[in-house]
Scaffold this active site. Structure first.
Site, short mmCIF file in Angstrom:
data_model
loop_
_atom_site.label_atom_id
_atom_site.label_comp_id
_atom_site.label_asym_id
_atom_site.label_seq_id
_atom_site.Cartn_x
_atom_site.Cartn_y
_atom_site.Cartn_z
N CYS A 55 6.44 -7.88 10.98
CA CYS A 55 5.14 -8.25 10.43
C CYS A 55 4.42 -9.16 11.42
O CYS A 55 4.97 -10.16 11.89
CB CYS A 55 5.33 -8.97 9.10
SG CYS A 55 3.78 -9.56 8.37
N CYS A 58 3.93 -12.90 9.61
CA CYS A 58 5.02 -13.85 9.42
C CYS A 58 6.23 -13.61 10.31
O CYS A 58 7.12 -14.45 10.37
CB CYS A 58 5.45 -13.87 7.96
SG CYS A 58 6.33 -12.38 7.43
N CYS A 103 4.31 -6.53 3.30
CA CYS A 103 5.47 -7.31 3.74
C CYS A 103 6.02 -8.07 2.54
O CYS A 103 5.27 -8.76 1.84
CB CYS A 103 5.03 -8.27 4.84
SG CYS A 103 6.31 -9.47 5.33
N CYS A 106 5.45 -12.20 3.21
CA CYS A 106 4.13 -12.86 3.18
C CYS A 106 3.08 -12.09 2.40
O CYS A 106 1.98 -12.60 2.18
CB CYS A 106 3.64 -13.12 4.59
SG CYS A 106 3.10 -11.66 5.51
N CYS A 128 2.63 4.97 6.65
CA CYS A 128 1.47 4.98 7.53
C CYS A 128 1.02 3.53 7.69
O CYS A 128 0.48 2.94 6.76
CB CYS A 128 0.38 5.86 6.89
SG CYS A 128 -1.06 6.08 7.90
#
Length: 142
Positions: A55, A58, A103, A106, A128
């Site tokens: 991510c 984070c 995610c 976060c 995607c």
């Protein structure tokens, strides 16, 4: 830990903090559920042999390089995620039913997952993902 390692970022992080640590485009996609234009992302055509995609907000590892595949959709595509790293939510914002992926640490918007498209992958899923939502880490997290 954030991608910069400076502080811990999560679902309770204030929007003011996100605005200060993310670029305008990253903030638009990760926090406001935007989408980058197809074919423009830095990871659309990157197919490394190892490493992880984490991510960008984070730093949590989300996908391994081995699960990335060429779907031809214009965004990075993965057929599976690292267990526990991605949450799913029904999204009807475009007048149709889609499944949003975020995610799990976060809450940053990654993109959408599609099923049953017939790709020759073990899961018959296509995550995607916006390139701006992720960061490639060669060899895995440090």
């Amino acid at each position: 830990m954030s991608s910069s390692g400076a502080e811990t970022l999560g679902k309770d992080t204030p929007e003011e903090t996100w605005k200060s640590v993310l670029s305008a485009e990253e903030y638009h996609v990760l926090r406001q559920k935007g989408t980058e234009r197809p074919g423009t992302g830095e990871y659309n055509k990157l197919y490394p042999e190892d490493g992880v995609f984490a991510c960008r907000g984070c730093g949590q590892p989300l996908y391994t390089a081995e699960t990335k595949f060429n779907s031809g959709c214009g965004w990075p595509a993965f057929y599976d995620f690292i267990p526990g790293s991605v949450d799913t939510h029904v999204d009807t914002s475009m007048g149709m039913r889609r499944v949003e992926i975020t995610c799990s640490n976060c809450g940053g918007h990654l993109g959408h997952v599609f099923e049953g498209e017939g790709f020759p992958t073990p899961t018959d899923q296509r995550h995607c993902v916006n390139s701006v939502s992720i960061k490639y880490i060669p060899g895995g997290p440090k």
